[in-house]
Scaffold this motif. Sequence first.
Motif, short mmCIF file in Angstrom:
data_model
loop_
_atom_site.label_atom_id
_atom_site.label_comp_id
_atom_site.label_asym_id
_atom_site.label_seq_id
_atom_site.Cartn_x
_atom_site.Cartn_y
_atom_site.Cartn_z
N VAL A 4 -21.33 -23.54 -4.38
CA VAL A 4 -21.04 -22.20 -3.88
C VAL A 4 -22.14 -21.78 -2.91
CG1 VAL A 4 -20.43 -19.86 -4.53
CG2 VAL A 4 -20.16 -21.71 -6.18
N GLU A 59 -21.91 -24.65 -9.78
CA GLU A 59 -21.18 -23.98 -10.86
C GLU A 59 -20.31 -24.99 -11.57
OE1 GLU A 59 -18.73 -20.66 -9.88
OE2 GLU A 59 -20.41 -19.51 -9.06
N ARG A 73 -16.65 -21.50 -2.08
CA ARG A 73 -16.87 -22.43 -3.18
C ARG A 73 -15.91 -23.61 -3.09
NH1 ARG A 73 -17.16 -20.12 -8.00
NH2 ARG A 73 -15.69 -21.31 -9.22
N LEU A 108 -18.01 -25.02 3.48
CA LEU A 108 -17.99 -23.97 2.46
C LEU A 108 -17.54 -22.63 3.04
CD1 LEU A 108 -21.10 -24.74 0.25
CD2 LEU A 108 -18.68 -25.07 -0.25
N PHE A 110 -18.60 -27.14 -8.87
CA PHE A 110 -18.41 -26.42 -7.61
C PHE A 110 -19.75 -26.28 -6.90
CE2 PHE A 110 -14.63 -24.79 -9.81
CZ PHE A 110 -13.69 -24.91 -8.81
#
Lengths: 156, 156
Positions: B103, B91, B58, B51, B101
């Motif tokens: 994040v 997300e 993200r 990440l 996603f």
Amino acid sequence: MTDGVNWLTAEEQHAWRGFVRLHERLMGRLSHLLQTESHVAAADYAVLVNLTDVPEGRQRYQDLARALEWEKSRMSHHITRMIKRGLVVREDCPEDGRGAFAVITEAGREAIAAAAPLHVQAVRSLFLDHLTAAELRTLAEISARVMERLDDAPER
Amino acid sequence: MTDGVNWLTAEEQHAWRGFVRLHERLMGRLSHLLQTESHVAAADYAVLVNLTDVPEGRQRYQDLARALEWEKSRMSHHITRMIKRGLVVREDCPEDGRGAFAVITEAGREAIAAAAPLHVQAVRSLFLDHLTAAELRTLAEISARVMERLDDAPER
DNA sequence: GCCGGTCCGATGACGCGTCAACCAGTTCAC
DNA sequence: GTGAACTGGTTGACGCGTCATCGGACCGGC
């Protein structure tokens, strides 16, 4: 070094990640193969090998744990599972009231007899076949040396 | 060969078992160290590294799974755990209604910032420090070659 | 537009390994 | 001998990874 950390070089990272990935992939393939083709999980296989190496196929939990470098708790859990699968039987130890033996059953012998050739064949075709003799030797050397250092390290 | 099985020679067995043991021991030490010293499990670390490698921290579950060679199910399970730990947030994906996603959170950034130097240092002191440059190269070569063959193999 | 196939991710059940606590048997000092 | 320390194994709770299954979203041909 602005932050004081000695980060890995590209080569180091590559070699380290390669090593880790390689093992993961190999073991993934191998255990999946053993599981689906012979219904013996990799851990079961390891225990059974140890049991067949010894007269009468019986060994103390203790000794199995030492040989495989497993925690005693893991061994206890695992043997109870293997007992459920009929691969092994538990026996009390007369000399030491606390002790316990694991004894391979006939089904256990059949299971490993079926699994062993598969296992060997897979180790060859997935791994050994792609290494030169020199590489094999280097690998063995590396393993021995690093493990020795690990033993020495008071780490933990 | 009376039984038709091409059993491993002593050298082969030694090298193979060494390789397997070495990885187990190294990972055992490493993950134990990460866990106790920085409260970031090895798997969390891997996700967080991915990440932070990417703008805004993200990434699609999909892409993370591909990068780490994890099953999508594992990724899903693991991210939900990481969410609980506050390392990451989920997300929805506007472009693809199915997508999601992961994040990284501020806590996630702090966690990996704390863990990374430990990790690097451990990889060095447990492993890299004990290898020559040539051995490192050999290891990388082996990994690359064998993994390539694994990709080719239709096995499974 | 609709319909089958495919893809993304979620979910639940299950087996596994670890950790911590525990118990009974053994050993050792005194 | 007795008590303390140790040892061998067990147990239960928990986190993790896999498998099978599912539901919803996308895409292709028609």
